[in-house]
Write an enzyme that holds these catalytic residues in place. Structure first.
Site, mmCIF file in Angstrom:
data_model
loop_
_atom_site.group_PDB
_atom_site.id
_atom_site.type_symbol
_atom_site.label_atom_id
_atom_site.label_comp_id
_atom_site.label_asym_id
_atom_site.label_seq_id
_atom_site.Cartn_x
_atom_site.Cartn_y
_atom_site.Cartn_z
ATOM 1 N N ASN A 125 11.151 -6.188 -11.473
ATOM 2 C CA ASN A 125 12.064 -5.582 -10.700
ATOM 3 C C ASN A 125 13.276 -6.765 -10.668
ATOM 4 O O ASN A 125 13.066 -7.690 -11.216
ATOM 5 C CB ASN A 125 11.675 -5.202 -9.276
ATOM 6 C CG ASN A 125 11.183 -6.731 -8.371
ATOM 7 O OD1 ASN A 125 11.816 -7.594 -8.529
ATOM 8 N ND2 ASN A 125 10.008 -6.496 -8.468
ATOM 9 N N ASP B 86 4.476 -2.533 -7.230
ATOM 10 C CA ASP B 86 3.460 -1.948 -6.849
ATOM 11 C C ASP B 86 2.492 -1.356 -7.667
ATOM 12 O O ASP B 86 1.442 -0.958 -7.299
ATOM 13 C CB ASP B 86 4.256 -0.659 -6.028
ATOM 14 C CG ASP B 86 5.121 -0.813 -4.825
ATOM 15 O OD1 ASP B 86 4.455 -1.885 -4.204
ATOM 16 O OD2 ASP B 86 6.216 -0.479 -4.712
ATOM 17 N N LYS C 273 1.660 -8.350 -29.628
ATOM 18 C CA LYS C 273 2.860 -7.409 -29.320
ATOM 19 C C LYS C 273 2.738 -5.828 -29.792
ATOM 20 O O LYS C 273 2.331 -5.661 -31.356
ATOM 21 C CB LYS C 273 4.156 -8.095 -30.089
ATOM 22 C CG LYS C 273 5.311 -7.343 -30.034
ATOM 23 C CD LYS C 273 6.471 -8.188 -30.566
ATOM 24 C CE LYS C 273 7.996 -7.417 -30.452
ATOM 25 N NZ LYS C 273 8.843 -8.086 -31.157
ATOM 26 N N PRO D 37 -2.724 -4.341 -5.735
ATOM 27 C CA PRO D 37 -3.072 -4.701 -4.478
ATOM 28 C C PRO D 37 -1.919 -4.682 -3.515
ATOM 29 O O PRO D 37 -0.829 -5.345 -3.679
ATOM 30 C CB PRO D 37 -3.821 -6.148 -4.424
ATOM 31 C CG PRO D 37 -4.220 -6.165 -6.067
ATOM 32 C CD PRO D 37 -3.150 -5.311 -6.756
ATOM 33 N N ILE E 238 -0.515 -6.620 -0.860
ATOM 34 C CA ILE E 238 -0.781 -7.801 -0.198
ATOM 35 C C ILE E 238 -0.468 -7.961 1.264
ATOM 36 O O ILE E 238 -1.151 -8.394 2.165
ATOM 37 C CB ILE E 238 0.044 -8.852 -0.838
ATOM 38 C CG1 ILE E 238 -0.120 -8.945 -2.639
ATOM 39 C CG2 ILE E 238 0.055 -10.336 -0.401
ATOM 40 C CD1 ILE E 238 0.637 -9.921 -3.339
ATOM 41 N N LEU E 239 0.652 -7.094 1.607
ATOM 42 C CA LEU E 239 1.098 -7.167 3.198
ATOM 43 C C LEU E 239 0.087 -6.570 3.947
ATOM 44 O O LEU E 239 -0.161 -7.015 4.970
ATOM 45 C CB LEU E 239 2.680 -6.718 3.182
ATOM 46 C CG LEU E 239 3.129 -6.899 4.416
ATOM 47 C CD1 LEU E 239 3.256 -8.281 4.771
ATOM 48 C CD2 LEU E 239 4.658 -6.293 4.375
ATOM 49 N N LYS F 149 6.344 1.175 8.178
ATOM 50 C CA LYS F 149 5.677 0.227 7.345
ATOM 51 C C LYS F 149 5.090 -0.925 8.501
ATOM 52 O O LYS F 149 4.061 -1.459 8.298
ATOM 53 C CB LYS F 149 6.683 -0.628 6.691
ATOM 54 C CG LYS F 149 5.881 -1.756 5.635
ATOM 55 C CD LYS F 149 6.866 -2.307 4.717
ATOM 56 C CE LYS F 149 7.066 -1.196 3.401
ATOM 57 N NZ LYS F 149 7.983 -1.785 2.469
ATOM 58 N N LYS G 148 1.003 -1.501 8.283
ATOM 59 C CA LYS G 148 0.535 -2.835 7.769
ATOM 60 C C LYS G 148 0.393 -3.796 8.854
ATOM 61 O O LYS G 148 0.229 -5.019 8.657
ATOM 62 C CB LYS G 148 1.430 -3.373 6.631
ATOM 63 C CG LYS G 148 1.748 -2.158 5.566
ATOM 64 C CD LYS G 148 2.487 -2.826 4.427
ATOM 65 C CE LYS G 148 2.532 -1.750 3.300
ATOM 66 N NZ LYS G 148 3.220 -2.106 1.982
#
Length: 403
Positions: A209, A278, A288, A306, A308-309, A339, A343
């Site tokens: 990203n 994500d 390659k 996974p 994580i948070l 969220k 979480k």
């Protein structure tokens, strides 16, 4: 603006070859918003002219105790009004004088009258610096409460190699900011994540990203400035690690998960700023992937990474404070509040991405802090370092005093 903004800084320059770097240090202090007075020794004037410092500082330079000061004692006035003082470079001779309270020139007389925090930046020949008497004098100054910034190691002008180089002026400014920042996070262990994760497709391609890591690095730096013991877990970025921060570099989401979860048990505060991917490719090719002449598309199957948070929220012990970040494109408040509950967060910093002044790749940011008690705080557009301090200000008021 930095903590140096509108501060009165006294810059001392002694007669070392590194005196030319003091010009850049002065420029950076002025750029940070400081009002700078300069005191120079007679030997320093042999390396850099007085006029250079007067033009850049926009103040008279103190070089002679006997100059006409229009009825005032100039060096005492400068010492009295300064908020911090630094000598860069500091020669062995100057260090010896200050350690023994000698005042036989304008610089040492001025600095002995300073009651504000003082930093000394030794710069000299390696053998001189390592001499037991110089080290003893530095120890005396440090025991007296003077901040000593160790010299860099490298090739010196005298053709020797070793410790003795004046540190980069940017580092000197950084440590002056640290010296002046209130230490309201002393005793706190802070764990911060930053940057993007890279999910390999093959040895040369990956899914990622636009995160630059700037916000996470700013948070880690701000916490260290305020006295915390900070560990930064960072994805691949083009930033220098913050000074005084334990920095651990990772690549993939799984790498970051393993590291963050292994470190979280010892943390009082966890701030997950990283833009974690994500999804990842379900298979990583060892060679390659080659394009064929009849190929006009490629299908890539992704699997979920996974969370994580969420895992940290499940493992959070009583007294730990867990902060998440949310980069949204719409429905900012609704997504952030959802969220927090999902979480088990104590706070979430949410911002809209896509604008030119905030979000990924920018030096500024604006966001809203949402808390588990339903309250929120808006942070207007400002430099990311300033945003980091506002975030920590809000976090500090909500820490469990028993934690």
């Amino acid at each position: 603006m930095t903590i140096l903004n509108q501060k009165h800084i006294l810059l001392g320059v002694t007669g070392g070859i590194a005196a030319y770097k003091s010009v850049e240090l002065l420029r950076l202090l002025k750029k940070a918003g400081a009002d700078v007075d300069v005191a120079m020794t007679e030997a320093a004037l042999r390396f850099v002219g007085k006029t250079t410092f007067e033009v850049l500082s926009e103040n008279p330079v103190i070089t002679d105790l006997w100059e006409d000061s229009h009825g005032s004692v100039a060096h005492i006035d400068v010492a009295a009004r300064c908020d911090a003082a630094v000598i860069a470079p500091a020669t062995a001779n100057c260090i010896a004088k200050l350690a023994h309270g000698l005042a036989d020139d304008a610089l040492t007389t001025t600095f002995l009258a300073v009651t504000a925090p003082v930093m000394i930046c030794p710069a000299m020949n390696t053998h001189m610096y390592e001499n037991i008497r110089v080290q003893r004098n530095l120890d005396v100054l440090e025991q007296d409460g003077i901040h000593i910034l160790d010299p860099d190691t490298g090739s010196l002008a005298c053709k020797t190699t070793g410790p003795g180089r004046l540190p980069d002026p940017r580092l000197i400014v950084d440590r002056m900011e640290h010296m002046l920042t209130p230490k309201d996070f002393v005793g706190k262990q802070v764990l911060v994540s930053a940057g993007p994760t890279l999910e390999p497709i093959d040895p040369v391609r990956y899914v990622s990203n636009h995160s630059s890591g700037k916000m996470g690095y700013a948070v880690a730096r701000a916490a260290e400035m305020r006295g915390a013991s900070v560990t930064l877990v960072t994805g691949s970025v083009s930033l220098d690690p913050p000074v005084g921060v334990e920095t651990i570099c990772v690549q993939t989401c799984q790498d970051m998960a393993d590291t963050m979860l292994s470190k979280m048990a010892h943390a009082d505060i966890i701030i997950q700023v990283a833009a974690v991917a994500d999804f990842r490719p379900d298979h990583r090719e060892t060679l390659k992937i080659k394009k064929t002449s009849d190929q006009d598309r490629m299908t890539l199957t992704l699997v979920q990474n996974p969370d994580i948070l969420r895992t940290m929220g499940e493992r959070k012990r009583p007294g730990q404070f867990l902060v998440g970040f949310a980069a949204e494109t719409h429905d900012l408040a609704a997504n952030a509040v959802k969220k927090i509950k999902k979480k088990n967060l104590d706070m979430i910093a949410a911002n809209l991405v896509g604008g030119k002044d905030a979000g990924f790749q920018t030096d500024t940011n604006k966001m809203t802090l949402f808390f588990k008690d339903g309250s929120k705080t808006d942070i207007p557009l400002m430099d990311k370092q300033a945003v980091a301090h506002v975030l920590l200000d809000n976090l500090l008021t909500r820490l469990d005093p028993r934690g």
